[in-house]
Design a protein around this motif. Structure first.
Motif, PDB file in Angstrom:
ATOM      1  N   LYS A  24       1.580  -7.319  -6.462  1.00 61.43           N
ATOM      2  CA  LYS A  24       0.781  -6.727  -5.394  1.00 61.43           C
ATOM      3  C   LYS A  24       1.541  -6.600  -4.085  1.00 61.43           C
ATOM      4  O   LYS A  24       1.079  -5.943  -3.171  1.00 61.43           O
ATOM      5  N   ARG A  25       2.697  -7.216  -3.982  1.00 59.39           N
ATOM      6  CA  ARG A  25       3.342  -7.309  -2.687  1.00 59.39           C
ATOM      7  C   ARG A  25       3.709  -5.945  -2.117  1.00 59.39           C
ATOM      8  O   ARG A  25       3.754  -5.773  -0.910  1.00 59.39           O
ATOM      9  N   ALA A  26       3.962  -4.965  -2.962  1.00 50.71           N
ATOM     10  CA  ALA A  26       4.376  -3.656  -2.464  1.00 50.71           C
ATOM     11  C   ALA A  26       3.193  -2.762  -2.128  1.00 50.71           C
ATOM     12  O   ALA A  26       3.385  -1.682  -1.594  1.00 50.71           O
ATOM     13  N   GLY A  31      -4.043  -6.590   4.308  1.00 47.99           N
ATOM     14  CA  GLY A  31      -4.926  -5.437   4.393  1.00 47.99           C
ATOM     15  C   GLY A  31      -4.259  -4.097   4.564  1.00 47.99           C
ATOM     16  O   GLY A  31      -4.935  -3.067   4.546  1.00 47.99           O
ATOM     17  N   ARG A  32      -2.928  -4.057   4.707  1.00 47.58           N
ATOM     18  CA  ARG A  32      -2.239  -2.789   4.948  1.00 47.58           C
ATOM     19  C   ARG A  32      -0.930  -2.719   4.169  1.00 47.58           C
ATOM     20  O   ARG A  32      -0.122  -3.647   4.208  1.00 47.58           O
ATOM     21  N   ALA A  33      -0.708  -1.591   3.523  1.00 47.44           N
ATOM     22  CA  ALA A  33       0.556  -1.382   2.817  1.00 47.44           C
ATOM     23  C   ALA A  33       1.729  -1.376   3.786  1.00 47.44           C
ATOM     24  O   ALA A  33       2.827  -1.845   3.458  1.00 47.44           O
ATOM     25  N   GLU A  34       1.497  -0.871   5.001  1.00 48.47           N
ATOM     26  CA  GLU A  34       2.587  -0.747   5.972  1.00 48.47           C
ATOM     27  C   GLU A  34       3.160  -2.098   6.391  1.00 48.47           C
ATOM     28  O   GLU A  34       4.308  -2.184   6.836  1.00 48.47           O
ATOM     29  N   LEU A  35       2.358  -3.153   6.275  1.00 47.82           N
ATOM     30  CA  LEU A  35       2.817  -4.465   6.719  1.00 47.82           C
ATOM     31  C   LEU A  35       3.693  -5.175   5.694  1.00 47.82           C
ATOM     32  O   LEU A  35       4.346  -6.165   6.022  1.00 47.82           O
ATOM     33  N   CYS A  36       3.722  -4.683   4.472  1.00 50.76           N
ATOM     34  CA  CYS A  36       4.494  -5.381   3.439  1.00 50.76           C
ATOM     35  C   CYS A  36       5.981  -5.417   3.754  1.00 50.76           C
ATOM     36  O   CYS A  36       6.668  -6.390   3.434  1.00 50.76           O
ATOM     37  N   ASN A 303       0.014  -3.102  16.834  1.00 54.05           N
ATOM     38  CA  ASN A 303       0.791  -2.978  15.598  1.00 54.05           C
ATOM     39  C   ASN A 303       1.135  -1.530  15.257  1.00 54.05           C
ATOM     40  O   ASN A 303       1.777  -1.271  14.229  1.00 54.05           O
ATOM     41  N   GLY A 304       0.689  -0.596  16.099  1.00 50.51           N
ATOM     42  CA  GLY A 304       1.057   0.802  15.913  1.00 50.51           C
ATOM     43  C   GLY A 304       0.188   1.577  14.955  1.00 50.51           C
ATOM     44  O   GLY A 304       0.568   2.660  14.501  1.00 50.51           O
ATOM     45  N   PHE A 305      -1.017   1.072  14.664  1.00 41.44           N
ATOM     46  CA  PHE A 305      -1.881   1.736  13.697  1.00 41.44           C
ATOM     47  C   PHE A 305      -2.927   2.646  14.328  1.00 41.44           C
ATOM     48  O   PHE A 305      -3.629   3.363  13.635  1.00 41.44           O
TER      49      PHE A 305
END
Length: 307
Positions: A24-26, A31-36, A303-305
């Motif tokens: 799941k890490r990728a 809560g956001r894919a961008e934070l991975c 965080n730029g979101f």
């Protein structure tokens, strides 16, 4: 099975957790894919000040939160702060002292945290605890972490102190099964024995002043220690407004919480501190009354979101 025979129980649990999380890490981290793929040291997290000091009683003057830690975490808090005191020979979380507000044992608190983490396997959480009585880290604190199961999930840095720019990504923390980062304000320097996952806060995080009664929250570097330069630290803004009630006694102000925890107030404080951090946003925003206001929208902006 033979591969695990030489491992400690904690190490075996780390491997098992890493295996479960790795797929799941990728896709999603906090809560956001961008934070991975973003470094832990380059993310703004919302924190709950005195997270244990929860009550709906308006006459409980030592309370700082309206909702319990499970609700705080469900709402989006990703740093839990708490102050410890010994109470009849047992480590508790208490506000100033255990007569004023007793939040229960540290072990029970950590068990609640562990249950939440088990139910939310793609979340990275920070714990920031104060140790004003200098209670032994290996003798008292470490057993609570071990018995609760949180120790097996805790991150151990490859070197100390860690620069802000050197922290792993959230995806790496999740993939390695080390998704709890633990800081202590005092006693974690190894002077009474080493517990490698309990990290000395001020060697890696500086804080702004606290106890503000000034709603403009003027920023300054208030607490830190070497050997790293201040700009190599992460940092936390204490964004809690107090009010004088009588005889210079100040308490957290719930009446103004919607203003204090508004996007405008939080961003003004955050942007006022970037001058001390090479333009970086704060890593942690510590709040009272986390269920009130727009803290999570402010964090999204930092965080730029969103704009």
């Amino acid at each position: 099975m033979r591969v695990l025979l030489g491992l400690s129980v904690a190490s075996a649990l780390r491997l098992a957790l890493a295996f479960v999380i790795d797929t799941k890490r990728a896709t999603v981290c906090n809560g956001r894919a961008e934070l991975c793929n973003r470094s832990y040291g380059n993310i703004t997290f919302i924190g709950a000040h005195d997270s244990f000091a929860e009550s709906e009683d308006p006459f409980a003057l030592a309370r700082d939160q309206d909702v319990d830690i499970t609700t705080q975490l469900n709402d989006g808090v990703r740093l839990l702060q708490a102050q410890s005191h010994m109470n009849n020979g047992v480590l508790h979380f208490c506000h100033t002292n255990c007569i004023l507000f007793d939040g229960g044992t540290v072990l029970d608190y950590l068990k609640t945290v562990k249950s939440w983490l088990d139910a939310h396997p793609t979340e990275v959480l920070t714990l920031l605890f104060t140790n004003p009585e200098g209670v032994s880290i290996p003798g008292v604190w470490a057993p609570a972490f071990d018995l609760s199961g949180v120790a097996a999930m805790a991150y151990i840095p490859p070197n100390m102190p860690m620069k802000q720019s050197d922290w792993p990504t959230l995806g790496e923390l999740l993939g390695n099964g080390t998704r709890v980062v633990v800081f202590m304000d005092a006693g974690a320097d190894g002077a009474d024995g080493s517990v490698p996952f309990i990290l000395p806060e001020f060697q890696m995080i500086w804080e702004t002043p606290y106890g503000f009664t000034d709603a403009t929250f003027p920023c300054s570097v208030n607490r830190t220690s070497g050997p790293l330069d201040t700009t190599d630290h992460m940092y936390m803004i204490n964004h809690s407004l107090n009010v004088d009630i009588i005889f210079s006694l100040t308490v957290s102000d719930p009446i103004e919480a919607s203003v204090t925890n508004s996007v405008d107030s939080i961003l003004a404080n955050a942007y006022g501190c970037t001058q001390f951090a090479n333009g970086r946003a704060p890593n942690f925003i510590l709040l009272d009354w986390v269920d009130v206001g727009q803290a999570y929208q402010a964090a999204d902006i930092l965080n730029g979101f969103r704009t």
